[in-house]
Design an enzyme around this catalytic site. Structure first.
Site, PDB file in Angstrom:
ATOM      1  N   ASP A 140       1.157  -0.767   0.481  1.00  0.00           N
ATOM      2  CA  ASP A 140       0.087  -0.101   0.457  1.00  0.00           C
ATOM      3  C   ASP A 140       0.968   1.354  -0.121  1.00  0.00           C
ATOM      4  O   ASP A 140       1.913   1.473  -0.064  1.00  0.00           O
ATOM      5  CB  ASP A 140      -0.663  -0.211   0.977  1.00  0.00           C
ATOM      6  CG  ASP A 140      -1.374   1.124   0.922  1.00  0.00           C
ATOM      7  OD1 ASP A 140      -2.192   2.221   0.934  1.00  0.00           O
ATOM      8  OD2 ASP A 140      -1.797   1.421   2.365  1.00  0.00           O
ATOM      9  N   MET A 141       0.841   2.292  -0.436  1.00  0.00           N
ATOM     10  CA  MET A 141       1.427   3.305  -0.346  1.00  0.00           C
ATOM     11  C   MET A 141       0.677   4.310   0.840  1.00  0.00           C
ATOM     12  O   MET A 141       1.624   4.546   1.492  1.00  0.00           O
ATOM     13  CB  MET A 141       1.141   4.093  -1.746  1.00  0.00           C
ATOM     14  CG  MET A 141       1.540   5.598  -1.550  1.00  0.00           C
ATOM     15  SD  MET A 141       3.402   5.630  -2.313  1.00  0.00           S
ATOM     16  CE  MET A 141       3.640   5.229  -3.710  1.00  0.00           C
ATOM     17  N   ASP A 142      -0.190   4.834   0.592  1.00  0.00           N
ATOM     18  CA  ASP A 142      -0.059   6.024   2.233  1.00  0.00           C
ATOM     19  C   ASP A 142       0.112   5.529   3.532  1.00  0.00           C
ATOM     20  O   ASP A 142      -0.888   4.151   3.741  1.00  0.00           O
ATOM     21  CB  ASP A 142      -1.667   5.967   1.814  1.00  0.00           C
ATOM     22  CG  ASP A 142      -1.612   7.412  -0.011  1.00  0.00           C
ATOM     23  OD1 ASP A 142      -1.374   8.561   0.405  1.00  0.00           O
ATOM     24  OD2 ASP A 142      -3.051   6.578  -0.282  1.00  0.00           O
ATOM     25  N   SER A 148      -2.421   0.606  -4.626  1.00  0.00           N
ATOM     26  CA  SER A 148      -3.216   1.643  -3.713  1.00  0.00           C
ATOM     27  C   SER A 148      -4.356   2.489  -4.437  1.00  0.00           C
ATOM     28  O   SER A 148      -4.707   2.162  -5.223  1.00  0.00           O
ATOM     29  CB  SER A 148      -1.608   3.000  -3.897  1.00  0.00           C
ATOM     30  OG  SER A 148      -2.251   4.782  -3.301  1.00  0.00           O
ATOM     31  N   ALA A 149      -5.418   3.177  -3.487  1.00  0.00           N
ATOM     32  CA  ALA A 149      -6.484   3.925  -3.963  1.00  0.00           C
ATOM     33  C   ALA A 149      -6.294   5.054  -4.199  1.00  0.00           C
ATOM     34  O   ALA A 149      -7.136   5.804  -5.123  1.00  0.00           O
ATOM     35  CB  ALA A 149      -7.249   4.066  -2.771  1.00  0.00           C
ATOM     36  N   LYS A 201     -10.468  -0.649  -2.470  1.00  0.00           N
ATOM     37  CA  LYS A 201     -10.327  -1.421  -1.415  1.00  0.00           C
ATOM     38  C   LYS A 201     -11.634  -1.352  -0.711  1.00  0.00           C
ATOM     39  O   LYS A 201     -12.363  -0.092  -0.876  1.00  0.00           O
ATOM     40  CB  LYS A 201      -8.817  -0.828  -0.454  1.00  0.00           C
ATOM     41  CG  LYS A 201      -8.504  -1.993  -1.391  1.00  0.00           C
ATOM     42  CD  LYS A 201      -6.701  -0.849  -0.374  1.00  0.00           C
ATOM     43  CE  LYS A 201      -5.335  -0.640  -1.609  1.00  0.00           C
ATOM     44  NZ  LYS A 201      -4.232  -0.107  -1.069  1.00  0.00           N
ATOM     45  N   ASP A 258      -1.745  -0.862   6.635  1.00  0.00           N
ATOM     46  CA  ASP A 258      -1.720   0.359   7.397  1.00  0.00           C
ATOM     47  C   ASP A 258      -2.696  -0.046   7.977  1.00  0.00           C
ATOM     48  O   ASP A 258      -3.531   0.615   8.879  1.00  0.00           O
ATOM     49  CB  ASP A 258      -0.893   0.699   7.482  1.00  0.00           C
ATOM     50  CG  ASP A 258      -1.948   2.042   6.803  1.00  0.00           C
ATOM     51  OD1 ASP A 258      -1.511   2.704   7.041  1.00  0.00           O
ATOM     52  OD2 ASP A 258      -1.701   1.841   5.614  1.00  0.00           O
TER      53      ASP A 258
END
Length: 215
Positions: free
Chosen positions: A9-11, A110-111, A143, A168
């Site tokens: 995931d990115m964020d 990622s979103a 997601k 996360d």
């Protein structure tokens, strides 16, 4: 090898961007006369911008600006702050370097929109480590649906069961597990004792622990 690919995931995992997304939400809602608190934004962590806006509109029984326009405003506001600050999480380059040395394929799921994924990875000097950037904004589902993770695995040509997803948020963890992948979570300190993390295969405190899962 235990895993053939690691999908991040990115964020909140690679970049400490959550505070900027929360602030962007507060700012853009404030501009249209809806006072959203930090606590309310915290409760919506992991949800895509459209979901956040619809939830807030429903809660306050107001929709002064169309959802699509608010998504654009929120994305623009957050992305501007993120690109200005380049808030890379600690130990990201070292971790990606170690995983690459282990012969592992790497991707992002990622979103966030693709242009943000591309710009962040480029500006933070980590773009070369990733074979693919999977953005849920280009797919049918976001997601907690597993599509963004399954799409990344397909692009890497790796069976989902040979992939490790790093998340996360509970929403993200749900997406990874629904994709039949192994999941490692790195919760924020204040959320570490949430019983829902028991769904994950591994609960870590920092990124540097990921290569150790290959031992």
């Amino acid at each position: 090898m235990k895993f053939q690919a690691v999908i991040f995931d990115m964020d909140g995992v690679l970049i400490d961007s959550e505070p900027f997304w929360k602030q962007a939400g507060i700012d853009v809602f404030d501009q249209i006369g809806i006072a959203v608190s930090q606590q309310e934004m915290q409760a919506l962590t992991g949800m895509p911008a459209a979901g956040i806006i619809k939830t807030v509109y429903q809660r306050y029984q107001q929709m002064p600006v169309p959802v699509e326009e608010m998504v654009k405003r929120m994305n623009d506001c957050a992305i501007s702050m993120i690109l200005e600050n380049k808030p890379l999480m600690p130990n990201v380059p070292e971790t990606l370097e170690k995983l690459t040395a282990l012969g592992c394929k790497l991707a992002v799921a990622s979103a966030s929109p693709r242009y943000l994924l591309e710009q962040i990875t480029e500006r933070c000097g980590i773009a070369r480590y990733f074979q693919y950037l999977s953005s849920a904004t280009e797919l049918d589902y976001n997601k907690p649906h597993p599509q963004v993770y399954l799409h990344a695995a397909h692009q890497l040509e790796i069976d989902p069961q040979a992939c490790l997803g790093i998340e996360d948020s509970v929403l993200g963890m749900t997406a990874v597990k629904a994709a039949s992948m192994h999941c490692a979570v790195i919760p924020a300190r204040m959320e570490r004792n949430d019983p829902r993390w028991s769904l994950a295969d591994y609960k870590l405190e920092q990124l540097t622990q990921i290569p150790k899962l290959f031992a």
